[in-house]
Write a protein that holds these residues in place. Structure first.
Motif: not given
Lengths: 265, 230
Positions: A220, A198, A222-226, A192-195, A238-240
Protein backbone atom coordinates in the motif's frame (compact mmCIF):
# COMPACT_ATOMS: atom_id res chain seq x y z
CA UNK A 1 -1.31 23.93 -18.64
CA UNK A 2 -1.18 25.46 -22.09
CA UNK A 3 -4.13 26.02 -24.31
CA UNK A 4 -3.90 24.71 -27.84
CA UNK A 5 -4.75 27.11 -30.66
CA UNK A 6 -8.43 27.27 -31.51
CA UNK A 7 -9.70 24.91 -34.16
CA UNK A 8 -9.96 26.50 -37.60
CA UNK A 9 -12.98 25.68 -39.72
CA UNK A 10 -16.32 24.31 -38.63
CA UNK A 11 -16.08 20.62 -39.53
CA UNK A 12 -18.20 18.45 -37.19
CA UNK A 13 -15.26 16.14 -36.51
CA UNK A 14 -11.83 15.52 -37.88
CA UNK A 15 -9.95 12.36 -38.71
CA UNK A 16 -6.28 12.59 -37.89
CA UNK A 17 -3.45 10.15 -37.47
CA UNK A 18 0.10 10.26 -36.25
CA UNK A 19 2.79 7.62 -36.51
CA UNK A 20 6.15 7.14 -34.88
CA UNK A 21 8.67 4.47 -35.84
CA UNK A 22 11.82 4.07 -33.76
CA UNK A 23 14.65 1.83 -34.96
CA UNK A 24 18.29 1.24 -33.99
CA UNK A 25 20.56 3.66 -35.86
CA UNK A 26 23.45 1.18 -36.04
CA UNK A 27 25.64 3.38 -33.79
CA UNK A 28 24.16 2.42 -30.44
CA UNK A 29 21.39 4.99 -30.63
CA UNK A 30 17.82 5.10 -31.91
CA UNK A 31 16.70 6.75 -35.15
CA UNK A 32 13.20 7.91 -36.01
CA UNK A 33 12.65 6.86 -39.63
CA UNK A 34 8.98 7.84 -39.39
CA UNK A 35 7.63 10.84 -37.47
CA UNK A 36 4.37 11.82 -39.12
CA UNK A 37 1.48 13.78 -37.71
CA UNK A 38 -1.44 15.71 -39.09
CA UNK A 39 -4.24 17.86 -37.73
CA UNK A 40 -3.94 18.17 -33.97
CA UNK A 41 -0.83 16.00 -33.88
CA UNK A 42 2.51 17.77 -34.19
CA UNK A 43 5.37 15.45 -33.26
CA UNK A 44 8.69 16.98 -32.21
CA UNK A 45 12.00 15.21 -31.97
CA UNK A 46 13.74 16.15 -28.72
CA UNK A 47 17.46 15.87 -28.07
CA UNK A 48 18.37 12.18 -27.74
CA UNK A 49 19.56 10.86 -24.41
CA UNK A 50 22.03 7.97 -24.61
CA UNK A 51 20.57 5.15 -26.68
CA UNK A 52 17.09 6.62 -26.41
CA UNK A 53 15.22 8.72 -28.97
CA UNK A 54 12.78 11.24 -27.49
CA UNK A 55 9.56 12.47 -29.04
CA UNK A 56 7.07 15.00 -27.73
CA UNK A 57 3.57 15.45 -29.00
CA UNK A 58 2.55 19.09 -29.23
CA UNK A 59 -1.15 19.82 -29.44
CA UNK A 60 -1.52 21.87 -32.63
CA UNK A 61 -5.25 22.50 -32.14
CA UNK A 62 -7.94 21.73 -29.56
CA UNK A 63 -8.61 18.00 -29.68
CA UNK A 64 -10.25 15.70 -29.17
CA UNK A 65 -13.59 17.39 -29.72
CA UNK A 66 -16.80 15.40 -30.00
CA UNK A 67 -16.92 13.64 -33.37
CA UNK A 68 -13.14 13.53 -33.82
CA UNK A 69 -11.45 10.26 -34.74
CA UNK A 70 -7.82 10.29 -33.68
CA UNK A 71 -5.27 7.53 -34.12
CA UNK A 72 -1.75 7.44 -32.76
CA UNK A 73 0.62 4.62 -33.67
CA UNK A 74 4.07 3.90 -32.26
CA UNK A 75 6.38 1.11 -33.35
CA UNK A 76 9.58 0.49 -31.46
CA UNK A 77 11.63 -1.97 -33.47
CA UNK A 78 13.85 -4.68 -31.97
CA UNK A 79 16.64 -3.15 -29.91
CA UNK A 80 15.42 0.45 -30.13
CA UNK A 81 14.56 2.77 -27.22
CA UNK A 82 11.91 5.48 -27.33
CA UNK A 83 10.59 7.97 -24.81
CA UNK A 84 7.28 9.62 -25.63
CA UNK A 85 5.77 12.58 -23.83
CA UNK A 86 3.26 15.34 -24.47
CA UNK A 87 3.89 19.02 -23.83
CA UNK A 88 0.52 19.61 -22.15
CA UNK A 89 -2.52 17.80 -20.87
CA UNK A 90 -4.95 16.50 -23.47
CA UNK A 91 -8.40 17.99 -22.95
CA UNK A 92 -11.49 16.21 -24.22
CA UNK A 93 -14.06 18.85 -25.13
CA UNK A 94 -17.64 18.72 -26.40
CA UNK A 95 -18.16 18.87 -30.14
CA UNK A 96 -20.89 20.56 -32.11
CA UNK A 97 -22.98 17.45 -32.69
CA UNK A 98 -22.88 15.60 -29.39
CA UNK A 99 -21.17 12.66 -31.11
CA UNK A 100 -18.44 10.94 -29.09
CA UNK A 101 -14.80 11.35 -29.98
CA UNK A 102 -12.49 8.37 -30.34
CA UNK A 103 -8.79 8.29 -29.60
CA UNK A 104 -7.06 5.02 -30.46
CA UNK A 105 -3.44 4.40 -29.63
CA UNK A 106 -1.65 1.36 -31.05
CA UNK A 107 1.79 0.48 -29.75
CA UNK A 108 4.20 -2.29 -30.66
CA UNK A 109 7.48 -2.87 -28.86
CA UNK A 110 9.98 -5.38 -30.28
CA UNK A 111 12.48 -7.72 -28.66
CA UNK A 112 15.13 -6.00 -26.60
CA UNK A 113 13.34 -2.69 -27.19
CA UNK A 114 12.28 -0.22 -24.51
CA UNK A 115 9.40 2.22 -24.54
CA UNK A 116 8.61 4.94 -22.02
CA UNK A 117 5.10 6.17 -22.77
CA UNK A 118 4.61 9.11 -20.45
CA UNK A 119 1.90 11.47 -21.70
CA UNK A 120 0.52 14.26 -19.53
CA UNK A 121 -2.98 13.63 -18.14
CA UNK A 122 -6.18 13.38 -20.08
CA UNK A 123 -8.76 15.87 -18.80
CA UNK A 124 -12.42 15.07 -19.35
CA UNK A 125 -14.13 18.47 -19.62
CA UNK A 126 -17.80 19.02 -18.89
CA UNK A 127 -20.04 17.91 -21.74
CA UNK A 128 -17.33 15.93 -23.54
CA UNK A 129 -17.67 12.28 -24.54
CA UNK A 130 -14.47 10.42 -25.33
CA UNK A 131 -13.86 6.72 -25.99
CA UNK A 132 -10.18 5.98 -25.84
CA UNK A 133 -8.45 2.68 -26.46
CA UNK A 134 -4.78 1.90 -26.00
CA UNK A 135 -3.51 -1.43 -27.24
CA UNK A 136 0.08 -2.48 -26.62
CA UNK A 137 1.75 -5.53 -28.18
CA UNK A 138 4.99 -6.46 -26.46
CA UNK A 139 7.59 -8.92 -27.74
CA UNK A 140 8.79 -11.40 -25.06
CA UNK A 141 11.86 -9.33 -24.11
CA UNK A 142 10.37 -5.88 -24.62
CA UNK A 143 10.31 -3.42 -21.73
CA UNK A 144 7.59 -0.87 -21.10
CA UNK A 145 6.87 1.99 -18.73
CA UNK A 146 3.40 3.37 -19.37
CA UNK A 147 1.63 6.07 -17.41
CA UNK A 148 -2.04 6.84 -17.77
CA UNK A 149 -3.75 9.64 -15.84
CA UNK A 150 -7.32 10.83 -16.09
CA UNK A 151 -8.65 14.01 -14.53
CA UNK A 152 -12.41 14.19 -14.31
CA UNK A 153 -13.42 17.76 -15.04
CA UNK A 154 -11.33 20.92 -15.11
CA UNK A 155 -11.08 22.79 -11.82
CA UNK A 156 -14.47 22.98 -10.16
CA UNK A 157 -16.52 21.53 -13.03
CA UNK A 158 -18.25 18.16 -13.35
CA UNK A 159 -16.62 15.68 -15.73
CA UNK A 160 -17.68 14.71 -19.20
CA UNK A 161 -18.14 11.08 -20.12
CA UNK A 162 -15.00 9.06 -20.55
CA UNK A 163 -14.25 5.45 -21.29
CA UNK A 164 -10.66 4.31 -21.51
CA UNK A 165 -9.57 0.77 -22.26
CA UNK A 166 -5.96 -0.25 -21.82
CA UNK A 167 -4.99 -3.66 -23.18
CA UNK A 168 -1.45 -5.01 -23.01
CA UNK A 169 -0.46 -8.28 -24.64
CA UNK A 170 2.94 -9.85 -24.16
CA UNK A 171 4.12 -12.52 -26.58
CA UNK A 172 0.57 -12.60 -27.93
CA UNK A 173 -1.03 -13.34 -24.56
CA UNK A 174 -3.08 -10.99 -22.38
CA UNK A 175 -1.14 -9.34 -19.55
CA UNK A 176 -3.35 -6.40 -18.61
CA UNK A 177 -6.84 -5.47 -19.72
CA UNK A 178 -8.96 -2.81 -18.09
CA UNK A 179 -11.75 -0.53 -19.12
CA UNK A 180 -12.52 2.49 -16.97
CA UNK A 181 -15.76 4.40 -17.48
CA UNK A 182 -16.75 7.59 -15.71
CA UNK A 183 -19.12 10.49 -15.89
CA UNK A 184 -22.76 11.24 -16.62
CA UNK A 185 -24.73 8.19 -17.70
CA UNK A 186 -22.20 5.67 -16.32
CA UNK A 187 -23.96 3.77 -13.51
CA UNK A 188 -22.24 3.82 -10.13
CA UNK A 189 -19.05 5.54 -11.32
CA UNK A 190 -18.78 7.85 -8.33
CA UNK A 191 -19.81 5.33 -5.67
CA UNK A 192 -17.61 3.71 -3.07
CA UNK A 193 -16.58 0.84 -5.37
CA UNK A 194 -15.24 2.93 -8.25
CA UNK A 195 -14.06 6.48 -7.43
CA UNK A 196 -15.71 7.42 -4.14
CA UNK A 197 -15.61 11.15 -4.91
CA UNK A 198 -12.05 11.22 -6.21
CA UNK A 199 -11.47 13.18 -9.41
CA UNK A 200 -8.06 11.93 -10.51
CA UNK A 201 -7.26 8.32 -11.33
CA UNK A 202 -4.29 6.68 -12.92
CA UNK A 203 -1.81 3.92 -13.21
CA UNK A 204 1.85 3.42 -13.88
CA UNK A 205 2.52 0.09 -15.54
CA UNK A 206 5.99 -1.39 -15.82
CA UNK A 207 6.71 -4.55 -17.81
CA UNK A 208 10.20 -5.98 -17.57
CA UNK A 209 11.34 -9.59 -18.09
CA UNK A 210 13.55 -9.05 -14.99
CA UNK A 211 10.37 -9.24 -12.86
CA UNK A 212 10.16 -12.91 -13.86
CA UNK A 213 12.88 -13.76 -11.32
CA UNK A 214 12.31 -10.87 -8.93
CA UNK A 215 8.62 -9.92 -8.78
CA UNK A 216 7.69 -6.92 -6.65
CA UNK A 217 5.78 -7.49 -3.42
CA UNK A 218 2.35 -5.85 -3.14
CA UNK A 219 2.45 -2.74 -0.99
CA UNK A 220 0.00 0.00 0.00
CA UNK A 221 1.25 3.49 -0.88
CA UNK A 222 -1.01 5.51 1.35
CA UNK A 223 -4.78 5.26 1.71
CA UNK A 224 -5.76 5.13 -1.98
CA UNK A 225 -2.72 3.88 -3.90
CA UNK A 226 -1.06 0.47 -4.21
CA UNK A 227 1.87 -1.17 -5.90
CA UNK A 228 1.00 -4.66 -7.10
CA UNK A 229 2.60 -7.37 -9.21
CA UNK A 230 0.58 -8.59 -12.19
CA UNK A 231 0.24 -12.26 -13.16
CA UNK A 232 3.30 -11.88 -15.39
CA UNK A 233 6.64 -10.03 -15.35
CA UNK A 234 5.00 -6.70 -14.65
CA UNK A 235 3.90 -4.41 -11.87
CA UNK A 236 1.42 -1.60 -11.62
CA UNK A 237 0.92 1.36 -9.33
CA UNK A 238 -2.79 2.20 -9.21
CA UNK A 239 -4.10 5.31 -7.49
CA UNK A 240 -7.08 7.56 -7.07
CA UNK A 241 -6.60 11.07 -5.69
CA UNK A 242 -8.48 14.34 -5.23
CA UNK A 243 -6.48 16.05 -8.02
CA UNK A 244 -3.81 15.56 -10.65
CA UNK A 245 -0.92 16.78 -8.54
CA UNK A 246 -1.58 14.31 -5.75
CA UNK A 247 -2.22 11.57 -8.29
CA UNK A 248 1.20 12.08 -9.91
CA UNK A 249 2.83 12.04 -6.50
CA UNK A 250 1.08 8.77 -5.61
CA UNK A 251 2.06 7.12 -8.90
CA UNK A 252 5.68 8.08 -8.39
CA UNK A 253 5.74 6.97 -4.74
CA UNK A 254 6.00 3.31 -5.74
CA UNK A 255 9.66 3.88 -6.67
CA UNK A 256 9.02 1.44 -9.50
CA UNK A 257 11.25 3.48 -11.74
CA UNK A 258 14.05 3.78 -9.23
CA UNK A 259 14.60 0.35 -7.71
CA UNK A 260 12.40 -2.05 -9.69
CA UNK A 261 13.97 -1.17 -13.00
CA UNK A 262 17.26 0.69 -13.09
CA UNK A 263 17.00 1.04 -16.84
CA UNK A 264 13.97 3.21 -16.46
CA UNK A 265 15.73 6.29 -15.07
CA UNK B 1 -33.62 -15.49 -22.28
CA UNK B 2 -31.58 -13.58 -24.79
CA UNK B 3 -32.84 -13.44 -28.33
CA UNK B 4 -32.05 -16.58 -30.27
CA UNK B 5 -31.00 -18.58 -27.27
CA UNK B 6 -32.87 -21.82 -26.76
CA UNK B 7 -32.91 -23.76 -23.54
CA UNK B 8 -31.18 -27.06 -24.20
CA UNK B 9 -33.41 -30.08 -23.54
CA UNK B 10 -31.58 -30.98 -20.34
CA UNK B 11 -31.97 -27.51 -18.87
CA UNK B 12 -33.61 -26.96 -15.57
CA UNK B 13 -34.21 -23.36 -14.59
CA UNK B 14 -34.28 -24.50 -10.96
CA UNK B 15 -30.62 -25.49 -11.34
CA UNK B 16 -29.87 -21.78 -11.60
CA UNK B 17 -31.51 -21.20 -8.22
CA UNK B 18 -29.35 -23.93 -6.69
CA UNK B 19 -26.19 -22.48 -8.23
CA UNK B 20 -26.94 -18.86 -7.30
CA UNK B 21 -28.17 -19.64 -3.78
CA UNK B 22 -26.01 -17.98 -1.15
CA UNK B 23 -26.15 -21.28 0.76
CA UNK B 24 -24.56 -23.22 -2.08
CA UNK B 25 -21.43 -24.54 -0.33
CA UNK B 26 -18.83 -22.71 -2.40
CA UNK B 27 -17.32 -20.39 0.18
CA UNK B 28 -18.83 -17.13 -1.06
CA UNK B 29 -20.17 -16.20 2.38
CA UNK B 30 -16.61 -15.49 3.58
CA UNK B 31 -16.23 -12.62 1.10
CA UNK B 32 -17.68 -9.12 1.25
CA UNK B 33 -16.73 -8.12 -2.31
CA UNK B 34 -14.83 -5.10 -1.03
CA UNK B 35 -17.63 -3.94 1.26
CA UNK B 36 -15.64 -4.43 4.46
CA UNK B 37 -12.90 -2.04 3.32
CA UNK B 38 -15.48 0.41 1.97
CA UNK B 39 -17.33 0.42 5.31
CA UNK B 40 -14.09 1.03 7.21
CA UNK B 41 -13.20 3.93 4.89
CA UNK B 42 -16.66 5.44 5.40
CA UNK B 43 -17.64 5.01 1.75
CA UNK B 44 -20.51 2.66 2.65
CA UNK B 45 -22.54 4.01 5.59
CA UNK B 46 -26.20 3.29 4.88
CA UNK B 47 -28.61 1.85 2.30
CA UNK B 48 -27.97 4.72 -0.15
CA UNK B 49 -24.20 4.39 -0.18
CA UNK B 50 -24.53 0.59 -0.27
CA UNK B 51 -26.66 0.93 -3.38
CA UNK B 52 -24.09 3.18 -5.08
CA UNK B 53 -21.34 0.74 -4.12
CA UNK B 54 -23.24 -2.27 -5.47
CA UNK B 55 -24.21 -0.42 -8.66
CA UNK B 56 -20.57 0.45 -9.34
CA UNK B 57 -19.44 -3.10 -8.60
CA UNK B 58 -22.16 -4.58 -10.80
CA UNK B 59 -21.26 -2.49 -13.85
CA UNK B 60 -17.50 -3.09 -13.51
CA UNK B 61 -16.30 -6.25 -11.77
CA UNK B 62 -19.77 -7.83 -12.06
CA UNK B 63 -19.93 -7.27 -15.82
CA UNK B 64 -16.42 -8.60 -16.29
CA UNK B 65 -17.10 -11.73 -14.22
CA UNK B 66 -20.39 -12.29 -16.03
CA UNK B 67 -18.66 -12.08 -19.43
CA UNK B 68 -16.12 -14.69 -18.37
CA UNK B 69 -18.82 -16.95 -16.91
CA UNK B 70 -21.00 -16.67 -20.02
CA UNK B 71 -18.01 -17.37 -22.27
CA UNK B 72 -17.09 -20.47 -20.26
CA UNK B 73 -20.70 -21.65 -20.39
CA UNK B 74 -20.68 -21.08 -24.15
CA UNK B 75 -17.72 -23.42 -24.51
CA UNK B 76 -14.80 -21.01 -25.05
CA UNK B 77 -11.40 -22.42 -24.03
CA UNK B 78 -11.36 -22.28 -20.20
CA UNK B 79 -7.57 -21.90 -20.01
CA UNK B 80 -7.61 -18.91 -22.37
CA UNK B 81 -10.42 -17.46 -20.26
CA UNK B 82 -8.39 -18.04 -17.10
CA UNK B 83 -5.56 -15.99 -18.65
CA UNK B 84 -8.04 -13.29 -19.66
CA UNK B 85 -9.28 -13.23 -16.06
CA UNK B 86 -5.74 -12.77 -14.74
CA UNK B 87 -5.22 -9.81 -17.09
CA UNK B 88 -8.47 -8.29 -15.83
CA UNK B 89 -7.48 -8.68 -12.16
CA UNK B 90 -4.50 -6.44 -11.37
CA UNK B 91 -4.87 -7.02 -7.62
CA UNK B 92 -2.93 -10.10 -6.45
CA UNK B 93 -5.23 -10.39 -3.43
CA UNK B 94 -8.24 -10.60 -5.74
CA UNK B 95 -6.52 -13.06 -8.08
CA UNK B 96 -5.77 -15.31 -5.10
CA UNK B 97 -9.34 -14.99 -3.81
CA UNK B 98 -10.82 -15.74 -7.25
CA UNK B 99 -8.72 -18.90 -7.51
CA UNK B 100 -9.56 -19.99 -3.97
CA UNK B 101 -13.27 -19.50 -4.69
CA UNK B 102 -12.86 -21.32 -7.97
CA UNK B 103 -11.35 -24.29 -6.17
CA UNK B 104 -14.14 -24.37 -3.59
CA UNK B 105 -16.80 -24.09 -6.28
CA UNK B 106 -15.15 -26.91 -8.23
CA UNK B 107 -15.46 -29.16 -5.19
CA UNK B 108 -19.13 -28.31 -4.75
CA UNK B 109 -19.93 -28.76 -8.43
CA UNK B 110 -18.26 -32.15 -8.56
CA UNK B 111 -20.85 -33.29 -6.04
CA UNK B 112 -23.75 -31.74 -7.92
CA UNK B 113 -23.14 -31.63 -11.68
CA UNK B 114 -20.01 -33.70 -12.46
CA UNK B 115 -18.31 -32.45 -15.61
CA UNK B 116 -15.30 -33.83 -17.50
CA UNK B 117 -14.58 -30.27 -18.70
CA UNK B 118 -14.38 -29.06 -15.14
CA UNK B 119 -12.18 -32.02 -14.18
CA UNK B 120 -9.81 -31.11 -17.01
CA UNK B 121 -9.68 -27.48 -15.88
CA UNK B 122 -9.06 -28.53 -12.26
CA UNK B 123 -6.22 -30.79 -13.42
CA UNK B 124 -4.65 -27.94 -15.40
CA UNK B 125 -5.13 -25.41 -12.57
CA UNK B 126 -4.66 -27.42 -9.33
CA UNK B 127 -4.59 -24.23 -7.24
CA UNK B 128 -7.93 -23.25 -8.65
CA UNK B 129 -9.14 -21.50 -11.78
CA UNK B 130 -10.79 -18.08 -11.61
CA UNK B 131 -14.22 -18.53 -10.03
CA UNK B 132 -16.33 -17.07 -12.90
CA UNK B 133 -14.88 -19.64 -15.30
CA UNK B 134 -15.71 -22.49 -12.94
CA UNK B 135 -19.16 -20.95 -12.53
CA UNK B 136 -19.61 -20.96 -16.31
CA UNK B 137 -18.57 -24.60 -16.60
CA UNK B 138 -20.88 -25.48 -13.70
CA UNK B 139 -23.78 -23.81 -15.50
CA UNK B 140 -22.86 -25.69 -18.67
CA UNK B 141 -22.77 -29.00 -16.76
CA UNK B 142 -26.15 -28.23 -15.20
CA UNK B 143 -27.66 -27.70 -18.66
CA UNK B 144 -27.95 -23.95 -18.17
CA UNK B 145 -27.23 -21.29 -20.81
CA UNK B 146 -24.48 -18.65 -21.02
CA UNK B 147 -27.08 -16.06 -20.04
CA UNK B 148 -27.94 -18.10 -16.94
CA UNK B 149 -24.25 -18.20 -16.01
CA UNK B 150 -24.08 -14.43 -16.46
CA UNK B 151 -27.10 -14.05 -14.18
CA UNK B 152 -25.44 -16.11 -11.44
CA UNK B 153 -22.30 -13.96 -11.72
CA UNK B 154 -24.03 -10.58 -11.67
CA UNK B 155 -26.26 -11.57 -8.78
CA UNK B 156 -23.26 -12.75 -6.79
CA UNK B 157 -21.46 -9.45 -7.52
CA UNK B 158 -24.07 -7.52 -5.53
CA UNK B 159 -25.57 -10.06 -3.12
CA UNK B 160 -22.20 -10.64 -1.44
CA UNK B 161 -21.63 -6.98 -0.47
CA UNK B 162 -25.30 -6.45 0.46
CA UNK B 163 -25.31 -9.44 2.82
CA UNK B 164 -21.94 -8.50 4.29
CA UNK B 165 -23.06 -4.95 5.07
CA UNK B 166 -25.91 -6.30 7.18
CA UNK B 167 -23.24 -7.82 9.41
CA UNK B 168 -20.70 -5.00 9.10
CA UNK B 169 -23.00 -2.04 9.72
CA UNK B 170 -25.92 -3.72 11.40
CA UNK B 171 -27.93 -2.52 8.40
CA UNK B 172 -31.56 -3.59 8.45
CA UNK B 173 -31.80 -6.75 6.27
CA UNK B 174 -34.98 -5.33 4.71
CA UNK B 175 -33.00 -2.31 3.53
CA UNK B 176 -30.22 -4.50 2.11
CA UNK B 177 -32.75 -6.61 0.23
CA UNK B 178 -34.43 -3.43 -0.99
CA UNK B 179 -31.11 -2.42 -2.56
CA UNK B 180 -30.93 -5.74 -4.43
CA UNK B 181 -34.52 -5.41 -5.60
CA UNK B 182 -33.93 -1.88 -6.91
CA UNK B 183 -30.87 -3.12 -8.82
CA UNK B 184 -32.83 -5.99 -10.45
CA UNK B 185 -33.46 -4.23 -13.80
CA UNK B 186 -29.76 -3.40 -14.02
CA UNK B 187 -28.86 -7.01 -13.21
CA UNK B 188 -30.99 -8.01 -16.21
CA UNK B 189 -29.25 -5.49 -18.45
CA UNK B 190 -25.70 -6.36 -17.35
CA UNK B 191 -26.32 -10.12 -17.64
CA UNK B 192 -27.69 -9.65 -21.16
CA UNK B 193 -24.75 -7.46 -22.15
CA UNK B 194 -22.27 -10.02 -20.80
CA UNK B 195 -23.96 -12.91 -22.62
CA UNK B 196 -24.01 -10.86 -25.84
CA UNK B 197 -20.32 -10.06 -25.50
CA UNK B 198 -19.49 -13.73 -24.91
CA UNK B 199 -20.90 -14.50 -28.36
CA UNK B 200 -18.20 -12.25 -29.83
CA UNK B 201 -15.38 -14.43 -28.52
CA UNK B 202 -12.39 -13.75 -26.30
CA UNK B 203 -11.51 -10.29 -27.61
CA UNK B 204 -15.04 -8.97 -27.15
CA UNK B 205 -15.26 -9.82 -23.46
CA UNK B 206 -15.81 -6.87 -21.13
CA UNK B 207 -12.92 -5.64 -19.00
CA UNK B 208 -14.75 -3.20 -16.72
CA UNK B 209 -12.67 -2.21 -13.75
CA UNK B 210 -13.23 -0.32 -10.51
CA UNK B 211 -10.08 1.42 -9.24
CA UNK B 212 -11.16 1.59 -5.59
CA UNK B 213 -12.10 -2.11 -5.49
CA UNK B 214 -8.66 -3.07 -6.80
CA UNK B 215 -6.76 -0.64 -4.57
CA UNK B 216 -8.73 -1.34 -1.41
CA UNK B 217 -8.49 -5.12 -1.90
CA UNK B 218 -4.72 -4.84 -1.36
CA UNK B 219 -5.12 -2.50 1.60
CA UNK B 220 -7.70 -4.86 3.14
CA UNK B 221 -5.51 -7.94 2.59
CA UNK B 222 -2.85 -6.33 4.79
CA UNK B 223 -5.19 -5.80 7.78
CA UNK B 224 -4.14 -8.00 10.70
CA UNK B 225 -7.76 -8.72 11.68
CA UNK B 226 -10.74 -8.78 9.38
CA UNK B 227 -14.20 -10.27 9.30
CA UNK B 228 -14.18 -11.21 5.61
CA UNK B 229 -11.51 -12.70 3.36
CA UNK B 230 -11.97 -9.92 0.78
Amino acid sequence: MTTAPARPGLAPGIRAAARIVAAPDGRGGTALPVLDGAGPFALRRLRAYGPEARVALVGAMSAPLGGDRLTLTAEVEDGAALRFSTTAATIALPGRTGAPATYDTRIRVGDGATLHWLPEPLISARGSDLRSTTRVELAPTARLVLREEQILGRAGEPPGRLSARLTVHRDGRPLFDQELCYGPGVPGWDGGAVLGGHRAVGQLLVVDPAFEDAPVAPRALGATAVLAPLAGPAAVVSAVAPDGLRLRKALESGDLLADGAMWAI
Amino acid sequence: MAVGEAIPPTASRAALLVLADGRFPAGGHAHSGGAEAAVKAGRVRDAGTLEAFCRGRLHTAGLTAAGLAAAAAAGLDPLALDEAADARTPSPALRAAARRLGRQLTRAVRATWPSPELDALAAARPRGAHQPIVLGLAARAAGLTPLDAAYAAVYESVSGPATAVVRLLGLDPFDATGVLARLAPELDAVAARAADAARGGLDALPAGAAPLLDIMAEVHAAWPVRLFAT
